[in-house]
Write an enzyme that holds these catalytic residues in place. Structure first.
Site, PDB file in Angstrom:
ATOM      1  N   HIS A 140       0.802  -1.219   0.000  1.00  0.00           N
ATOM      2  CA  HIS A 140       0.000   0.000   0.000  1.00  0.00           C
ATOM      3  C   HIS A 140       0.836   1.271   0.000  1.00  0.00           C
ATOM      4  O   HIS A 140       0.409   2.296   0.515  1.00  0.00           O
ATOM      5  CB  HIS A 140      -0.952  -0.006   1.199  1.00  0.00           C
ATOM      6  CG  HIS A 140      -1.941  -1.143   1.168  1.00  0.00           C
ATOM      7  ND1 HIS A 140      -2.940  -1.207   0.221  1.00  0.00           N
ATOM      8  CD2 HIS A 140      -2.073  -2.248   1.923  1.00  0.00           C
ATOM      9  CE1 HIS A 140      -3.650  -2.313   0.422  1.00  0.00           C
ATOM     10  NE2 HIS A 140      -3.140  -2.970   1.446  1.00  0.00           N
ATOM     11  N   CYS A 176      -5.099  -8.134   7.581  1.00  0.00           N
ATOM     12  CA  CYS A 176      -3.904  -7.711   6.842  1.00  0.00           C
ATOM     13  C   CYS A 176      -2.660  -8.233   7.553  1.00  0.00           C
ATOM     14  O   CYS A 176      -1.753  -8.761   6.918  1.00  0.00           O
ATOM     15  CB  CYS A 176      -3.836  -6.184   6.755  1.00  0.00           C
ATOM     16  SG  CYS A 176      -4.701  -5.507   5.317  1.00  0.00           S
TER      17      CYS A 176
END
Lengths: 207, 277
Positions: free
Chosen positions: B190, B238
């Protein structure tokens, strides 16, 4: 006091107040690790020591994304990592591409809910395009389509490819690619199989 | 003879090249179709969102007298004053003086269940996530109701209190912290724009547009799981894939990272509970 002086004083006070609350980078790293240690709990094979960092992880975290790592730091890290690569004792770098394809497709392994007695995958397709028929591929890493066709399969290429999968950081410090051999994600035989997937002329990568 | 053989050779090469090019084109077309199909699937999903069931159950839970003290949660202060729900989530996590701690919504709800309703801390944190079948989570329902009351409100997370500033800095540091056998950090997936894992687009959470789109669409009803998932769950799962140990529900680290990501989404209109694959 003139208006200018008052403004300067206010600015100075704001700066001091800012310094009093903002931590330095070193303080933040230290505090952050403390907070993390109290925010995770061990489960299965995932122990708390996974939060501790080796030299590469610590340096790479400091610079954020790979493109921000200074050249001299990158060089030093790469040299150290390359020295730690353990090549196969039998001198062979290439295994079975079919087994390699299975490894490339699998993302299993090392998660706290994974069975540690089962083999891990490398999940190559998560980040790389490899073969024409697999359309579900990611783009975090470069395309590896025709990897072997483009590079041939000299002894040098075979050795380099083995080392690259074993430890990507030996050639590209702070790469996003896991150090599959260095960190014991894949076995020696599995790395050879992935090398075969990349280099074997019969592999779908080169077809 | 010599000339014609050469010509035949060239023709074969040309045919092969054209053939190879058309195969490549077909693969490209197939790839595009797959991406388009996924986009269409996501669009269709927006039609009816089962998240509403969680919202309704959450509203009832919020208003019902519960716990050893037999009071409702309507006296709970989510930052805008006791019982004020509208827009509260868009300014969380935030510092709460009565607890002297930065709290996200889930942490604040646990706090209110303990202080107002008299639940034990263990009971309040007992089931943060539903199990996908019969055991639904009250926490996920409460979060669905409260977050829905921020729909259309621009994200506005402040870092004025020193503890908010500290949480922001720690959250940022956690975002870049590489660890575990795979060297993964949040930033691995990310920290760059226009990347994918398999066919899944990855938001760059350091860039305002992506950060807004991502953060303002959690919580979300996950079709593949049959559950409404909160932001605490998002982080939890995650980190599992990151090969980290198990993230503790409402831990300081989870709140710090949430504050960092919520702050990066400031200005984006909140648009959840959403629906995702």
């Amino acid at each position: 006091m003139t208006r200018k002086t008052i403004l300067a004083v206010i600015a100075a006070m704001a700066l001091i107040a800012g310094c009093a609350t903002m931590m330095s980078d070193a303080e933040v790293s230290k505090k952050s690790l403390q907070v993390m240690k109290s925010s995770f709990k061990e489960r299965g094979q995932a122990k708390l020591d996974r939060l501790d960092q080796d030299e590469v992880q610590a340096a790479c975290s400091l610079y954020g994304t790979p493109d921000k790592v200074p050249k001299d730091v990158a060089q030093r890290l790469e040299q150290g990592q390359l020295k730690a690569v353990r090549y196969p004792a039998d001198g062979k770098f290439v295994g079975d591409w079919k087994a390699g394809e299975t490894i490339a497709q699998s993302g299993a392994g090392k998660q706290f809910n994974d069975d540690p007695t089962r083999p891990s995958g490398a999940n190559c397709y998560a980040c790389h395009q490899l073969s024409k028929q697999e359309l579900s591929f990611g783009t975090i890493g470069p395309t590896l389509l025709n990897y072997g066709k483009l590079r041939g399969s000299s002894e040098e290429t075979r050795k380099y490819t083995y080392a690259k999968v074993y430890n990507s950081n030996a050639f590209s410090a702070c790469s996003n690619m896991p150090r599959f051999g260095h960190n014991g994600i894949l076995t020696e035989q599995q790395i050879k199989d992935v090398v075969a997937l990349l280099l074997d002329p019969e592999s779908p990568v080169n077809k | 003879m010599e000339e014609s053989r050469k010509w035949a050779g060239w023709s074969a090469i040309t045919v092969a090249a054209v053939f190879a090019a058309s195969i490549a084109q077909m693969a490209g077309a197939q790839q595009r179709t797959a991406v388009e199909d996924i986009a269409r699937y996501r669009e269709l999903l927006q039609d009816g969102n089962p998240a509403e069931l969680w919202e309704l159950r959450g509203e009832t839970l919020w208003k019902t007298k519960r716990g050893p003290k037999g009071v409702s949660l309507e006296g709970c202060d989510l930052g805008l004053g006791s019982g004020m729900v509208k827009g509260a989530y868009a300014a969380m996590p935030r510092y709460f003086a009565d607890a002297d701690r930065v709290m996200d919504l889930e942490t604040r709800l646990v706090h209110c269940m303990v202080t107002l309703q008299g639940f034990s801390l263990a009971d309040a944190k007992k089931q943060p996530f539903g199990n996908g079948t019969d055991r639904k989570s009250d926490m996920e329902a409460l979060v669905a109701f409260i977050t829905a009351e921020s729909k259309g409100v621009p994200m506005n997370v402040g870092i004025t209190h020193p503890k908010e500033q500290e949480a922001f800095q720690i959250g940022r540091s956690m975002f870049f912290h590489r660890g575990g056998p795979h060297d993964f950090a949040c930033a691995t997936c990310h920290g760059e724009s226009n990347k994918r894992i398999r066919l899944q687009d990855l938001p760059n959470l350091l860039e305002p547009g992506d950060a807004q789109r991502a953060y303002t669409t959690w919580p979300a009803y996950r079709v593949s799981q049959g559950e409404l998932r909160t932001f605490q769950w998002r982080l939890y799962d995650c980190f599992r894939q990151q090969r980290f140990p198990e993230l503790e529900f409402t831990s300081d680290g989870s709140i710090a990272l949430t504050l960092f990501l919520a702050r990066n989404a400031n200005g984006g209109k909140f648009n959840a509970p959403a629906i995702k694959r």
